[in-house]
Write an enzyme that holds these catalytic residues in place. Sequence first.
Site, PDB file in Angstrom:
ATOM      1  CG  ASN A   1      -6.769  -0.909   1.787  1.00  0.00           C
ATOM      2  OD1 ASN A   1      -6.051  -0.540   0.855  1.00  0.00           O
ATOM      3  ND2 ASN A   1      -6.280  -1.397   2.917  1.00  0.00           N
TER       4      ASN A   1
ATOM      5  CB  CYS B   1      -0.938  -0.004   1.204  1.00  0.00           C
ATOM      6  SG  CYS B   1      -2.039  -1.423   1.237  1.00  0.00           S
TER       7      CYS B   1
ATOM      8  CG  HIS C   1      -2.991   3.268   2.684  1.00  0.00           C
ATOM      9  ND1 HIS C   1      -3.621   2.987   1.486  1.00  0.00           N
ATOM     10  CD2 HIS C   1      -2.995   2.111   3.399  1.00  0.00           C
ATOM     11  CE1 HIS C   1      -3.978   1.713   1.479  1.00  0.00           C
ATOM     12  NE2 HIS C   1      -3.612   1.163   2.630  1.00  0.00           N
TER      13      HIS C   1
HETATM   14  O1  UT7 Z   1      -3.631  -1.481   3.875  1.00  0.00           O
HETATM   15  C1  UT7 Z   1      -2.762  -2.275   4.636  1.00  0.00           C
HETATM   16  C2  UT7 Z   1      -3.444  -3.570   4.922  1.00  0.00           C
HETATM   17  N1  UT7 Z   1      -4.563  -3.309   5.800  1.00  0.00           N
HETATM   18  C3  UT7 Z   1      -4.885  -4.169   6.725  1.00  0.00           C
HETATM   19  O2  UT7 Z   1      -4.245  -5.183   6.855  1.00  0.00           O
HETATM   20  C4  UT7 Z   1      -6.032  -3.835   7.641  1.00  0.00           C
HETATM   21  C5  UT7 Z   1      -5.577  -3.397   8.991  1.00  0.00           C
HETATM   22  N2  UT7 Z   1      -6.422  -3.922  10.055  1.00  0.00           N
HETATM   23  C6  UT7 Z   1      -7.714  -3.565  10.184  1.00  0.00           C
HETATM   24  O3  UT7 Z   1      -8.228  -2.735   9.456  1.00  0.00           O
HETATM   25  C7  UT7 Z   1      -8.494  -4.191  11.320  1.00  0.00           C
HETATM   26  O4  UT7 Z   1      -7.611  -4.856  12.192  1.00  0.00           O
HETATM   27  C8  UT7 Z   1      -9.574  -5.186  10.797  1.00  0.00           C
HETATM   28  C9  UT7 Z   1     -10.671  -4.413  10.095  1.00  0.00           C
HETATM   29  C10 UT7 Z   1      -8.959  -6.202   9.857  1.00  0.00           C
HETATM   30  C11 UT7 Z   1     -10.191  -5.909  11.976  1.00  0.00           C
HETATM   31  O5  UT7 Z   1     -10.718  -4.965  12.909  1.00  0.00           O
HETATM   32  P1  UT7 Z   1     -10.417  -5.137  14.454  1.00  0.00           P
HETATM   33  O6  UT7 Z   1     -11.111  -4.062  15.158  1.00  0.00           O
HETATM   34  O7  UT7 Z   1      -8.918  -5.194  14.605  1.00  0.00           O
HETATM   35  O8  UT7 Z   1     -11.140  -6.491  14.786  1.00  0.00           O
HETATM   36  P2  UT7 Z   1     -10.524  -7.845  15.362  1.00  0.00           P
HETATM   37  O9  UT7 Z   1      -9.693  -8.523  14.317  1.00  0.00           O
HETATM   38  O10 UT7 Z   1      -9.910  -7.575  16.711  1.00  0.00           O
HETATM   39  O11 UT7 Z   1     -11.826  -8.675  15.579  1.00  0.00           O
HETATM   40  C12 UT7 Z   1     -12.820  -8.272  16.530  1.00  0.00           C
HETATM   41  C13 UT7 Z   1     -13.977  -9.249  16.424  1.00  0.00           C
HETATM   42  C14 UT7 Z   1     -13.527 -10.715  16.382  1.00  0.00           C
HETATM   43  O12 UT7 Z   1     -14.473 -11.481  17.090  1.00  0.00           O
HETATM   44  P3  UT7 Z   1     -14.225 -11.940  18.592  1.00  0.00           P
HETATM   45  O13 UT7 Z   1     -12.957 -12.708  18.597  1.00  0.00           O
HETATM   46  O14 UT7 Z   1     -14.129 -10.674  19.393  1.00  0.00           O
HETATM   47  O15 UT7 Z   1     -15.427 -12.772  18.900  1.00  0.00           O
HETATM   48  C15 UT7 Z   1     -13.569 -11.067  14.927  1.00  0.00           C
HETATM   49  O16 UT7 Z   1     -13.761 -12.437  14.721  1.00  0.00           O
HETATM   50  O17 UT7 Z   1     -14.657  -9.032  15.172  1.00  0.00           O
HETATM   51  C16 UT7 Z   1     -14.742 -10.265  14.457  1.00  0.00           C
HETATM   52  N3  UT7 Z   1     -14.699  -9.958  13.046  1.00  0.00           N
HETATM   53  C17 UT7 Z   1     -15.803  -9.692  12.321  1.00  0.00           C
HETATM   54  N4  UT7 Z   1     -17.099  -9.629  12.660  1.00  0.00           N
HETATM   55  C18 UT7 Z   1     -17.971  -9.314  11.703  1.00  0.00           C
HETATM   56  C19 UT7 Z   1     -13.609  -9.864  12.239  1.00  0.00           C
HETATM   57  N5  UT7 Z   1     -13.988  -9.546  10.989  1.00  0.00           N
HETATM   58  C20 UT7 Z   1     -15.344  -9.431  11.011  1.00  0.00           C
HETATM   59  C21 UT7 Z   1     -16.329  -9.107  10.049  1.00  0.00           C
HETATM   60  N6  UT7 Z   1     -17.596  -9.062  10.440  1.00  0.00           N
HETATM   61  N7  UT7 Z   1     -16.000  -8.821   8.769  1.00  0.00           N
END
Ligand code: UT7
Length: 357
Positions: A306, A137, A276
Amino acid sequence: MRRTRSRPQAYVAPVISSSDATSALPPRAARLIGLGSWLPPRQVDNADLAERLDTSDEWIRTRIGIASRHIADPGMATSDMAVEAGLRAMKAAGVEHVDAVVLATATPDHHVPGTAPLVAHRLGLSHVPAFDVGAGCSGFVYATTVAAGLIHAGTAGTVLVIGAEKMSAIIDPADRSTAPIFADGAGAVVLASGRAGEPGALGPVAWGSDGEHADAVQIPSGGSRNPSASAREERYVYIKGNEVFRHAVRRMDQVAREAATAAQWSIQDIDRLIVHQANARINAAVANALGVPPQHVPSNIAHVGNTSAASIPLLLSHAAVKGQLAAGHRVLVASFGAGFTWAATTLLWPSGLQAIT
Ligand code: UT7
């Protein structure tokens, strides 16, 4: 010594005369003279995703800040989008020829050959040097830095820099941690020879990488380490979301400060912060860490998503068309991505800059 060419000829580096070397003029720099972007017409909203994934519109809006994204049809490749954005940037710049084409992408049409020569050919720029830059990115800011170096050294007078991605080609449609985030599109700029400090001139770059986190955003198979995928998922991008999130905020805060310092700006001087578009919460955290008010941070993630290396030029052109970037604005650009890689630079927004979307 500067040359402008309108005919499609190979660029020959000028001999730098001793008077140029000793002149009181500011050093040569890359100056932004045109912007273009293109998005595939098909829009996919969160409700469409929630039909096939265990997710919801509410979760995607609040955790990522995306309501819909543009996804290319299966027959469309990254080069097709790059050509559209490149055409628009050249038209906006009022040029029919450039001396080099640099394409930032993580989704080339093929592993071999590079995609830039094909894009150059289709833009009627056959025989100019053309190559891809892969820095996730951060790829677009890396590519503009390479282009600025070519201009600074006198190796090229004008360079078309494109960021284009068909992220949908490398995203597992069944993976709820990536499918809502990534999207397709292309943006481009034309850079021309100018002088450091003048409106439109790119300021010093601050950039870096940390390969210790190479597995935080990765396609496990398909490269030389592991040529053939043993499992279906190994063909797609896998992300360690939390790890990327934390590093993105820290690195973009840091690299933005370094670029501002190198330009001899204080953070209070910044009129617009272009970040970004990875996640609206990442962008808010970076702006908050820097102390830049939200109204000075243009964003298009809600309806663009993104788009990796296309993200920055897409946002620049969208913000320019909306009038969110205006002559005299001190603009700081910061990016972060797979690698990890990060990069930031500055520019004083010039008057009369055209953007075609
Ligand atoms: O551009 C460079 C590359 N970009 C990236 O790699 C993205 C950077 N990271 C992010 O944007 C965020 O970390 C994410 C959007 C990927 C995830 O958001 P988060 O607030 O960090 O969520 P998390 O991974 O801590 O997950 C929180 C909860 C989990 O459930 P539990 O374990 O609390 O029960 C996940 O399983 O949200 C759940 N979850 C979802 N729920 C509904 C993860 N993805 C989803 C989803 N819909 N799409």
